[in-house]
Design an enzyme around this catalytic site. Structure first.
Site, PDB file in Angstrom:
ATOM      1  N   HIS A 108      -7.424  -5.406  -0.511  1.00 14.49           N
ATOM      2  CA  HIS A 108      -6.596  -4.929  -0.344  1.00 14.49           C
ATOM      3  C   HIS A 108      -5.472  -5.837   0.282  1.00 14.49           C
ATOM      4  CE1 HIS A 108      -4.088  -1.197  -0.815  1.00 14.49           C
ATOM      5  NE2 HIS A 108      -4.024  -0.915   0.487  1.00 14.49           N
ATOM      6  N   ASP A 112      -0.212  -4.129  -4.189  1.00 10.24           N
ATOM      7  CA  ASP A 112      -1.101  -3.273  -4.322  1.00 10.24           C
ATOM      8  C   ASP A 112      -0.849  -1.782  -3.925  1.00 10.24           C
ATOM      9  OD1 ASP A 112      -4.116  -3.451  -5.151  1.00 10.24           O
ATOM     10  OD2 ASP A 112      -5.019  -3.153  -3.246  1.00 10.24           O
ATOM     11  N   SER A 154       0.687  -1.055  -0.189  1.00 11.24           N
ATOM     12  CA  SER A 154       0.239  -0.214  -0.024  1.00 11.24           C
ATOM     13  C   SER A 154       0.978   1.263  -0.101  1.00 11.24           C
ATOM     14  CB  SER A 154      -0.884   0.150   1.240  1.00 11.24           C
ATOM     15  OG  SER A 154      -1.792   1.077   1.228  1.00 11.24           O
TER      16      SER A 154
END
Length: 447
Positions: free
Chosen positions: A249, A179, A155
């Site tokens: 996610h 991601d 992230s």
């Protein structure tokens, strides 16, 4: 009378307690810290095969003798921590990395700076990158090679990794972006996010590009798990609580950890779109030579030279709902006698084990005397395939109660192993009824 036989266990317990107190832990915050905000403080926790369960806090000015710079070093960098809690996956990833190689694993703990406000966490990514850059430069001054450094960022951590890499003009060996965060990184130039120039090799996985993840490509290869959006077994409604927001996610991390365990591998297929991939239009991997299409995850580095030559590659794969996530891919060629519309379910049987592939992503249109190629993705690998089961399910709008699809020939080709395809001739598939048969090796090399 003192019982000396109890002395040894007591001494051992004392040593274990001493060592436990000597271990450094990831910063633990609570909701109160998140609400009032925290100031950035970056801590680096070293784990090695000798100290796999005990972190050593590294100094930013004086390298620990436990940090062996002749070994490769992998940094794990977490993302936004809204409540300040410790990432649940850190131990699993650390253990898996140490299981794969004798490396230094450094957990980058920037929890103070990643907690509370997302906007302040985004601002702190570049500040944390400056701090990390100084530490990597210290490693370099003491003999570490930038090529031996691998950064795995989740992230916001993916972009943080990119900022560090950019500070070294892309000379760091590898950056893996799990991601990468999308919000506040969609606009701006490459200098404001992870991009292929940040390391010698950049591989990226997308698992939530329709919500928390970034939409654009950002690596030498960008993998799209299940199209990069909705992941199997993740909640579909907000009534599921916080899992609804983070499951897709966070699946990127779970998939990468799975790739480290080597239980099986997820072969990914370069393609222009997910729909083309599902339709079986991208099963050729000739551009990769004898190695075939790249596998997702830790071992994609084996395809580095080919991927650098191709510059930017988009590759797709699908997964199971839980670990082991990997599937086995076959090409299913069907020649039909009549015209029909519907879906196909295939099963492979071997020594009591069954693998299932359901091809229902779109309505299939079978034409008379026309060959059709399908991508069949089985939930597990079974060898050898002793029997095959097929089921034809007509579309729901079909009113005929005795719909039948007559198959003149089927051909099943394993896309991941060089082995002779399996064939069968003249089958009658009745509506929603399974037909099981023994396949035979195909006589010809072409369908």
């Amino acid at each position: 009378m003192f019982r000396w036989q109890y002395l040894a266990p007591l001494l051992l317990l004392s040593v274990l307690l001493y060592r436990a107190e000597d271990c450094d832990r990831f910063t633990k915050l609570n909701l109160g810290h998140a609400l009032i905000g925290t100031s950035l403080r970056l801590r680096l926790l070293l784990y090695t095969r000798e100290n796999g369960n005990c972190g050593t806090l590294l100094s930013h000015v004086d390298l620990s003798p436990r940090l062996n710079l002749t070994k490769p070093t992998t940094f794990i960098i977490h993302g936004f921590r809204p409540t300040g809690s410790r990432p649940v996956w850190l131990d699993d990833m650390t253990e898996a990395l140490l299981g794969r190689g004798d490396v230094n694993v450094i957990v980058v703990d920037w929890n103070r700076g990643a907690a509370g406000s997302y906007f302040s966490a985004v601002e702190n990514t570049k500040k944390a990158a400056t701090n990390m850059t100084a530490f990597v430069r210290l490693m370099q001054e003491h003999g570490a090679s930038l090529s031996s450094i691998h950064m795995i960022g989740f992230s916001l951590g993916a972009h943080l990794s990119g900022f560090v890499g950019a500070n070294f003009n892309g000379l760091i060996g590898r950056i893996t972006g799990l991601d990468p965060a999308g919000f506040m990184f969609a606009t701006g130039g490459p200098e404001d996010r992870l991009d292929p120039t940040d390391a010698q090799f950049v591989d990226v996985l997308h698992s939530d590009l329709d919500f928390l993840g970034a939409r654009g490509t950002q690596g030498h290869i960008d993998f799209f798990a299940n199209g990069g959006t909705d992941q199997p077994n993740c909640p579909k409604t907000i009534f599921s609580g916080e899992s609804y927001f983070k499951c897709d996610h966070q699946r990127s991390v779970m998939l990468y950890i799975d790739s480290l365990t080597q239980v099986c591998s997820s072969r990914a297929y370069p393609c222009s779109s997910y729909q083309d991939f599902l339709n079986g239009n991208c099963t050729s991997c000739d551009e990769f030579g004898a190695a075939g299409c790249p596998v997702f995850g830790h071992d994609v580095i084996k395809w580095k030279d080919d991927l650098l030559r191709l510059k930017e590659t988009k590759a797709y794969f699908t997964t199971n709902a839980k670990s082991p996530f990997c599937r086995t891919n076959y090409r299913l060629d069907i020649l039909t006698w009549n015209t029909h519309r519907g879906y196909i379910t295939a099963k492979l049987h071997s020594n009591g084990t069954e693998a299932v592939a359901t091809i229902n992503h779109a309505e299939l249109k079978f034409q008379k005397y026309t060959e059709k190629t399908l991508l069949a993705q089985f939930d597990k690998d079974v060898q050898p395939a002793q029997k095959i089961t097929l089921k034809f399910s007509p579309v729901s709008s079909c009113t005929c109660s005795k719909s039948k699809l007559r198959v003149l020939k089927i051909r099943l080709t394993n896309l991941e192993r060089k082995e002779r395809p399996l064939c069968r001739y003249d089958l009658l598939l009745e509506r929603n009824k399974e037909v099981t048969f023994r396949p035979i090796p195909c006589e010809d090399s072409n369908f």
